[in-house]
Scaffold this motif. Structure first.
Motif, PDB file in Angstrom:
ATOM      1  N   TYR A 346       0.827  -1.200   0.000  1.00 14.62           N
ATOM      2  CA  TYR A 346       0.000   0.000   0.000  1.00 14.62           C
ATOM      3  C   TYR A 346       0.863   1.251   0.000  1.00 14.62           C
ATOM      4  N   GLN A 347       0.271   2.324  -0.524  1.00 12.84           N
ATOM      5  CA  GLN A 347       0.916   3.632  -0.496  1.00 12.84           C
ATOM      6  C   GLN A 347      -0.036   4.635   0.144  1.00 12.84           C
ATOM      7  N   CYS A 348       0.542   5.663   0.743  1.00 14.88           N
ATOM      8  CA  CYS A 348      -0.276   6.726   1.319  1.00 14.88           C
ATOM      9  C   CYS A 348      -0.873   7.576   0.198  1.00 14.88           C
ATOM     10  N   SER A 349      -2.121   7.955   0.363  1.00 13.45           N
ATOM     11  CA  SER A 349      -2.760   8.848  -0.607  1.00 13.45           C
ATOM     12  C   SER A 349      -1.962  10.135  -0.736  1.00 13.45           C
ATOM     13  N   ASP A 350      -2.013  10.731  -1.906  1.00  9.90           N
ATOM     14  CA  ASP A 350      -1.368  12.032  -2.100  1.00  9.90           C
ATOM     15  C   ASP A 350      -2.007  13.057  -1.167  1.00  9.90           C
ATOM     16  N   TRP A 351      -1.194  13.976  -0.681  1.00  4.06           N
ATOM     17  CA  TRP A 351      -1.705  14.947   0.285  1.00  4.06           C
ATOM     18  C   TRP A 351      -2.853  15.775  -0.290  1.00  4.06           C
ATOM     19  N   GLU A 352      -2.738  16.129  -1.559  1.00  5.43           N
ATOM     20  CA  GLU A 352      -3.803  16.911  -2.199  1.00  5.43           C
ATOM     21  C   GLU A 352      -5.117  16.139  -2.185  1.00  5.43           C
ATOM     22  N   GLN A 353      -5.055  14.824  -2.415  1.00  7.24           N
ATOM     23  CA  GLN A 353      -6.262  14.002  -2.415  1.00  7.24           C
ATOM     24  C   GLN A 353      -6.836  13.872  -1.003  1.00  7.24           C
ATOM     25  N   ILE A 354      -5.968  13.755  -0.015  1.00  4.79           N
ATOM     26  CA  ILE A 354      -6.435  13.689   1.376  1.00  4.79           C
ATOM     27  C   ILE A 354      -7.179  14.975   1.733  1.00  4.79           C
ATOM     28  N   GLU A 355      -6.643  16.104   1.315  1.00  2.00           N
ATOM     29  CA  GLU A 355      -7.294  17.388   1.620  1.00  2.00           C
ATOM     30  C   GLU A 355      -8.639  17.508   0.908  1.00  2.00           C
ATOM     31  N   LYS A 356      -8.726  17.056  -0.334  1.00  2.00           N
ATOM     32  CA  LYS A 356     -10.005  17.085  -1.048  1.00  2.00           C
ATOM     33  C   LYS A 356     -11.041  16.208  -0.336  1.00  2.00           C
ATOM     34  N   PHE A 357     -10.600  15.036   0.091  1.00  2.00           N
ATOM     35  CA  PHE A 357     -11.471  14.109   0.815  1.00  2.00           C
ATOM     36  C   PHE A 357     -11.965  14.774   2.104  1.00  2.00           C
ATOM     37  N   ALA A 358     -11.050  15.395   2.846  1.00  2.00           N
ATOM     38  CA  ALA A 358     -11.409  16.057   4.099  1.00  2.00           C
ATOM     39  C   ALA A 358     -12.365  17.220   3.855  1.00  2.00           C
ATOM     40  N   ASP A 359     -12.114  17.992   2.818  1.00  2.00           N
ATOM     41  CA  ASP A 359     -12.986  19.141   2.520  1.00  2.00           C
ATOM     42  C   ASP A 359     -14.410  18.682   2.217  1.00  2.00           C
ATOM     43  N   PHE A 360     -14.533  17.572   1.495  1.00  2.00           N
ATOM     44  CA  PHE A 360     -15.865  17.058   1.166  1.00  2.00           C
ATOM     45  C   PHE A 360     -16.598  16.624   2.437  1.00  2.00           C
ATOM     46  N   ILE A 361     -15.898  15.935   3.318  1.00  2.00           N
ATOM     47  CA  ILE A 361     -16.503  15.470   4.573  1.00  2.00           C
ATOM     48  C   ILE A 361     -16.906  16.674   5.429  1.00  2.00           C
ATOM     49  N   SER A 363     -17.657  19.658   4.430  1.00  2.00           N
ATOM     50  CA  SER A 363     -18.781  20.386   3.833  1.00  2.00           C
ATOM     51  C   SER A 363     -20.109  19.698   4.126  1.00  2.00           C
ATOM     52  N   ALA A 364     -20.049  18.410   4.465  1.00  2.00           N
ATOM     53  CA  ALA A 364     -21.264  17.673   4.817  1.00  2.00           C
ATOM     54  C   ALA A 364     -21.587  17.797   6.303  1.00  2.00           C
ATOM     55  N   GLY A 365     -20.761  18.549   7.047  1.00  2.00           N
ATOM     56  CA  GLY A 365     -21.058  18.813   8.447  1.00  2.00           C
ATOM     57  C   GLY A 365     -20.344  17.927   9.436  1.00  2.00           C
ATOM     58  N   TYR A 366     -19.382  17.129   8.981  1.00  2.00           N
ATOM     59  CA  TYR A 366     -18.631  16.264   9.881  1.00  2.00           C
ATOM     60  C   TYR A 366     -17.226  16.820  10.102  1.00  2.00           C
ATOM     61  N   ALA A 367     -16.786  16.813  11.357  1.00  2.00           N
ATOM     62  CA  ALA A 367     -15.384  17.134  11.625  1.00  2.00           C
ATOM     63  C   ALA A 367     -14.526  16.015  11.052  1.00  2.00           C
ATOM     64  N   SER A 368     -13.513  16.388  10.281  1.00  2.00           N
ATOM     65  CA  SER A 368     -12.663  15.361   9.658  1.00  2.00           C
ATOM     66  C   SER A 368     -11.207  15.800   9.708  1.00  2.00           C
ATOM     67  N   PRO A 369     -10.629  15.864  10.909  1.00  2.00           N
ATOM     68  CA  PRO A 369      -9.224  16.250  11.012  1.00  2.00           C
ATOM     69  C   PRO A 369      -8.317  15.224  10.346  1.00  2.00           C
ATOM     70  N   ILE A 370      -7.254  15.722   9.746  1.00  2.20           N
ATOM     71  CA  ILE A 370      -6.229  14.846   9.181  1.00  2.20           C
ATOM     72  C   ILE A 370      -5.205  14.625  10.286  1.00  2.20           C
ATOM     73  N   ARG A 371      -5.098  13.385  10.720  1.00  6.32           N
ATOM     74  CA  ARG A 371      -4.215  13.100  11.854  1.00  6.32           C
ATOM     75  C   ARG A 371      -2.762  13.293  11.450  1.00  6.32           C
ATOM     76  N   THR A 372      -2.061  14.120  12.196  1.00  2.00           N
ATOM     77  CA  THR A 372      -0.634  14.321  11.950  1.00  2.00           C
ATOM     78  C   THR A 372       0.112  13.062  12.343  1.00  2.00           C
ATOM     79  N   PRO A 373       0.869  12.448  11.417  1.00  3.08           N
ATOM     80  CA  PRO A 373       1.610  11.242  11.787  1.00  3.08           C
ATOM     81  C   PRO A 373       2.579  11.542  12.925  1.00  3.08           C
ATOM     82  N   ARG A 374       2.571  10.725  13.956  1.00  4.47           N
ATOM     83  CA  ARG A 374       3.441  10.909  15.106  1.00  4.47           C
ATOM     84  C   ARG A 374       4.281   9.653  15.316  1.00  4.47           C
TER      85      ARG A 374
END
Length: 411
Positions: A346-361, A363-374
């Motif tokens: 597996y590979q990690c999704s491109d950051w731009e795609q992760i942000e698009k996914f988060a923006d869509f979520i 906009s539907a009214g759900y909090a969708s933080p992108i977890r900072t890898p630790r």
């Protein structure tokens, strides 16, 4: 190098050579309920009229003051302390390795003594410092049986469940190392936190599936949330499951902590591959259990964990399916950039795609933080636990075997 040398990479805090563990360890008072502790004391001759008082003393010393030896119990008589030392223990697990990430994340590899005819076992716990709080990620099993295809921890076989004592001991040890118990001088070598940083939150997101070890997890978490002891609010305790549906209902009724679901897909065919337990408890059953979880509100939302896998589950169609799937459930969606590990396809999704996914979520009214890898640099991030320590021990063993062959030849 000698057989007792420990290979310690530069990022590790040097630790002493592990000492041999007891083959027949004394029972620990850690993890016992008050009733179990009282029965154990009575069996060793403590008078009935003293049981309640003695249990209260021990509970305070173990969970409020955080002592790890009976001699530190100043208001317990010498004879009682000697009896306790003879028959019981409150010792911490052995620290085999202690690693500190560049981002401040800390990981401990802990060794517990054998149970019955078993062998010593090792698990990992991770402390994640954040602004205004500190979160401890606790393991519930040695290994894992779920074989989630994107998770390195899932490639390691299940050895056994942890006991309530072993689950709680991870919390006690972390608080020791962080100087997080009151009225005590910090032990030598303690990792002192920044001002105000303590173990304020715990998450059952370490090695294993907590709901396949329900009874021990329940006992440990009820003790952790006991108001006369460790006193963690149940709103600061999160249990994460891959979807053991019957025990989700029990968790709500019998434990009452916050719930997180390791989701990762919105279609049964894909989730069957990513999270194979879905074949037993498909998405509809899982969502029904989530909707029935007690106390749901905007203040007590279920967290859905969603690892972002490039070209697998990260399309906008997946995002739309996620909104439909969670309809009517007060929810937060944690988007987790995939943490790579050796051998994964597996590979990690491109950051731009992760942000698009988060923006869509969003906009539907759900909090969708992108977890900072630790803790990626010490393999302490989501799905990586135990891997590095296992690889290191294999390297050490091979080096030792090579040395023996060079010195003595093969048998």
């Amino acid at each position: 190098m000698s057989a007792t040398d420990v290979i310690t990479p530069s990022r590790l805090k040097p630790m002493p050579v592990p000492q041999p563990v007891e083959l027949s360890p004394k029972p620990s008072l850690i993890g016992m309920t008050r009733e179990e502790m009282g029965a154990a004391l009575k069996e060793k001759g403590v008078a009935d009229k003293q049981i309640k008082m003695r249990v209260s003393q021990l509970w305070n010393w173990i969970y409020v003051r955080g002592v790890s030896d009976f001699d530190s119990m100043a208001n317990v008589s010498k004879d009682m302390r000697e009896m306790l030392k003879t028959h019981f223990t409150i010792a911490r697990p052995e620290i085999v390795e202690e690693q500190v990430s560049n981002d401040g994340t800390r990981k401990w590899l802990l060794r517990f003594p054998p149970r019955g005819a078993g062998r010593p076992v090792e698990v990992e716990s991770v402390y994640i410092p954040e602004e205004g709080r500190g979160t401890l990620c606790i393991s519930s099993q040695v290994g894992c049986s779920l074989t989630c295809s994107f998770c390195h921890t899932g490639t390691q076989r299940l050895v056994r469940n942890l006991t309530a004592e072993e689950i709680l001991s991870q919390l006690l040890l972390a608080r020791d190392r962080l100087g997080d118990f009151p009225d005590r001088e910090a032990p030598q070598g303690t990792i002192m936190p920044a001002e105000g940083r303590k173990v304020s939150n715990i998450v059952m997101m370490g090695m294993g599936e907590p709901l396949y070890n329900f009874d021990s997890v329940k006992q440990a978490l009820l003790i952790a949330s006991d108001g006369d002891g460790l006193s963690l609010s149940k709103r600061r305790i999160t249990l994460s499951t891959s979807g053991v549906v019957p025990e989700i209902y029990r968790t709500g009724d019998e434990i009452g902590v916050m719930l997180a679901i390791s989701l990762h897909a919105v279609r049964d065919d894909l989730r069957d591959m990513l999270v194979p337990i879905n074949k037993k408890y498909p998405l509809k059953e899982l969502m029904d259990a989530c909707r029935a979880y007690p106390g749901l509100s905007n203040a007590r939302r279920i967290t859905f964990e969603y690892v972002m896998l490039k070209g697998v589950n990260d399309s906008l169609e997946d995002a739309k399916g996620l909104i439909q799937l969670l309809k009517g459930i007060p929810a937060k969606i944690n988007l987790i950039p995939f943490n790579p590990w050796p051998g994964t396809n597996y590979q990690c999704s491109d950051w731009e795609q992760i942000e698009k996914f988060a923006d869509f979520i969003n906009s539907a009214g759900y909090a969708s933080p992108i977890r900072t890898p630790r803790g990626r640099d010490i393999l302490a991030a989501c799905g990586q636990l135990k891997s590095e320590s296992e690889r290191m021990r294999k390297t050490e063993r091979l080096a030792f075997e090579a040395m023996m062959i060079a010195n003595h030849g093969e048998d």
